[in-house]
Scaffold this motif. Structure first.
Motif, PDB file in Angstrom:
ATOM      1  N   THR A   1     120.088 138.901 -14.976  1.00 38.19           N
ATOM      2  CA  THR A   1     120.044 140.284 -14.511  1.00 38.19           C
ATOM      3  C   THR A   1     118.637 140.726 -14.138  1.00 38.19           C
ATOM      4  O   THR A   1     118.470 141.607 -13.308  1.00 38.19           O
ATOM      5  N   ASN A   2     117.614 140.096 -14.738  1.00 31.14           N
ATOM      6  CA  ASN A   2     116.239 140.518 -14.450  1.00 31.14           C
ATOM      7  C   ASN A   2     115.351 139.387 -13.936  1.00 31.14           C
ATOM      8  O   ASN A   2     114.140 139.445 -14.055  1.00 31.14           O
ATOM      9  N   GLY A   3     115.950 138.341 -13.355  1.00 33.99           N
ATOM     10  CA  GLY A   3     115.157 137.251 -12.813  1.00 33.99           C
ATOM     11  C   GLY A   3     115.976 135.993 -12.615  1.00 33.99           C
ATOM     12  O   GLY A   3     117.206 136.010 -12.732  1.00 33.99           O
TER      13      GLY A   3
ATOM     14  N   SER B   1     112.578 142.226 -12.642  1.00 39.31           N
ATOM     15  CA  SER B   1     112.595 143.631 -13.066  1.00 39.31           C
ATOM     16  C   SER B   1     112.427 143.716 -14.578  1.00 39.31           C
ATOM     17  O   SER B   1     112.523 142.725 -15.283  1.00 39.31           O
ATOM     18  N   GLY B   2     112.164 144.929 -15.051  1.00 36.11           N
ATOM     19  CA  GLY B   2     112.030 145.157 -16.484  1.00 36.11           C
ATOM     20  C   GLY B   2     110.596 145.013 -16.961  1.00 36.11           C
ATOM     21  O   GLY B   2     109.710 144.583 -16.230  1.00 36.11           O
ATOM     22  N   SER B   3     110.406 145.362 -18.217  1.00 39.17           N
ATOM     23  CA  SER B   3     109.060 145.309 -18.800  1.00 39.17           C
ATOM     24  C   SER B   3     108.712 143.885 -19.221  1.00 39.17           C
ATOM     25  O   SER B   3     109.576 143.020 -19.330  1.00 39.17           O
TER      26      SER B   3
ATOM     27  N   THR C   1     103.819 135.256 -21.693  1.00 36.25           N
ATOM     28  CA  THR C   1     104.214 136.616 -21.356  1.00 36.25           C
ATOM     29  C   THR C   1     104.943 136.572 -20.023  1.00 36.25           C
ATOM     30  O   THR C   1     104.360 136.203 -19.002  1.00 36.25           O
ATOM     31  N   CYS C   2     106.215 136.906 -20.029  1.00 34.53           N
ATOM     32  CA  CYS C   2     107.003 136.939 -18.799  1.00 34.53           C
ATOM     33  C   CYS C   2     106.966 138.353 -18.248  1.00 34.53           C
ATOM     34  O   CYS C   2     107.312 139.312 -18.939  1.00 34.53           O
ATOM     35  N   SER C   3     106.499 138.473 -17.008  1.00 34.35           N
ATOM     36  CA  SER C   3     106.403 139.778 -16.367  1.00 34.35           C
ATOM     37  C   SER C   3     106.731 139.632 -14.886  1.00 34.35           C
ATOM     38  O   SER C   3     106.764 138.520 -14.355  1.00 34.35           O
ATOM     39  N   THR C   4     106.942 140.762 -14.241  1.00 37.42           N
ATOM     40  CA  THR C   4     107.259 140.732 -12.811  1.00 37.42           C
ATOM     41  C   THR C   4     106.053 140.352 -11.963  1.00 37.42           C
ATOM     42  O   THR C   4     106.210 139.954 -10.823  1.00 37.42           O
ATOM     43  N   SER C   5     104.860 140.433 -12.508  1.00 38.51           N
ATOM     44  CA  SER C   5     103.661 140.155 -11.718  1.00 38.51           C
ATOM     45  C   SER C   5     103.244 138.690 -11.736  1.00 38.51           C
ATOM     46  O   SER C   5     102.371 138.294 -10.967  1.00 38.51           O
ATOM     47  N   LEU C   6     103.843 137.864 -12.600  1.00 38.44           N
ATOM     48  CA  LEU C   6     103.424 136.472 -12.704  1.00 38.44           C
ATOM     49  C   LEU C   6     104.606 135.584 -13.066  1.00 38.44           C
ATOM     50  O   LEU C   6     105.211 135.759 -14.121  1.00 38.44           O
ATOM     51  N   GLN C   7     104.908 134.642 -12.197  1.00 41.52           N
ATOM     52  CA  GLN C   7     105.972 133.685 -12.487  1.00 41.52           C
ATOM     53  C   GLN C   7     105.469 132.698 -13.537  1.00 41.52           C
ATOM     54  O   GLN C   7     104.353 132.199 -13.430  1.00 41.52           O
ATOM     55  N   GLN C   8     106.274 132.426 -14.540  1.00 34.70           N
ATOM     56  CA  GLN C   8     105.889 131.492 -15.591  1.00 34.70           C
ATOM     57  C   GLN C   8     106.523 130.128 -15.355  1.00 34.70           C
ATOM     58  O   GLN C   8     107.632 130.035 -14.820  1.00 34.70           O
TER      59      GLN C   8
END
Length: 135
Positions: free
Chosen positions: A50-52, A73-75, A96-103
């Motif tokens: 749902t968020n990636g 999406s999401g925090s 840290t998984c975030s929308t600004s950086l693919q892990q």
């Protein structure tokens, strides 16, 4: 970008992935759509969350594994990437998984024709890809 240039770039990323690891893998995952059944190729599988999207790339003989998560999406959340082979989970360090950086996480492993499953652990839940269809 012309279709010829896109084709060359796609082939180059698949051919160079085992040589250069996550740099090629990150471009691969962000440029590839995840089909409904999760099978991009026999060694490239994904799960749309749902968020990636969670991806696993495996070389033809199973001696290299790249797992990636692109959060859409999401925090930000703490997460681990991993893979499952022969009943054993293998995990990366916490990220840290975030929308600004693919892990991503990569492993060089013993060649195997056994299926591998990509894993994402976040918010006390484990998500997974379908198993690869190698060899």
């Amino acid at each position: 970008m012309s279709w010829r240039l896109r084709s060359v770039a796609t082939v180059a990323s698949v051919v160079l992935l085992p040589l250069f690891g996550p740099l090629a893998g990150s471009a691969y995952a962000t440029d590839t759509e995840c089909p409904h059944d999760g099978y991009i190729t026999n060694g490239d599988v994904c799960t749309k969350l749902t968020n990636g999207t969670l991806y696993l790339h495996q070389t033809d003989n199973g001696d290299y594994i790249d797992v990636e998560y692109g959060k859409s999406s999401g925090s930000s959340v703490s997460c681990k990437l991993g893979y499952l082979r022969s009943g054993t989970n293998h995990w990366s360090a916490t990220k840290t998984c975030s929308t600004s950086l693919q892990q991503y996480a990569t492993w060089s492993v013993s060649a195997s024709c056994k299926p591998d499953v990509g894993l994402l652990y976040a918010n006390s839940t484990t998500y997974q890809t379908p198993p690869t269809k190698s060899c």
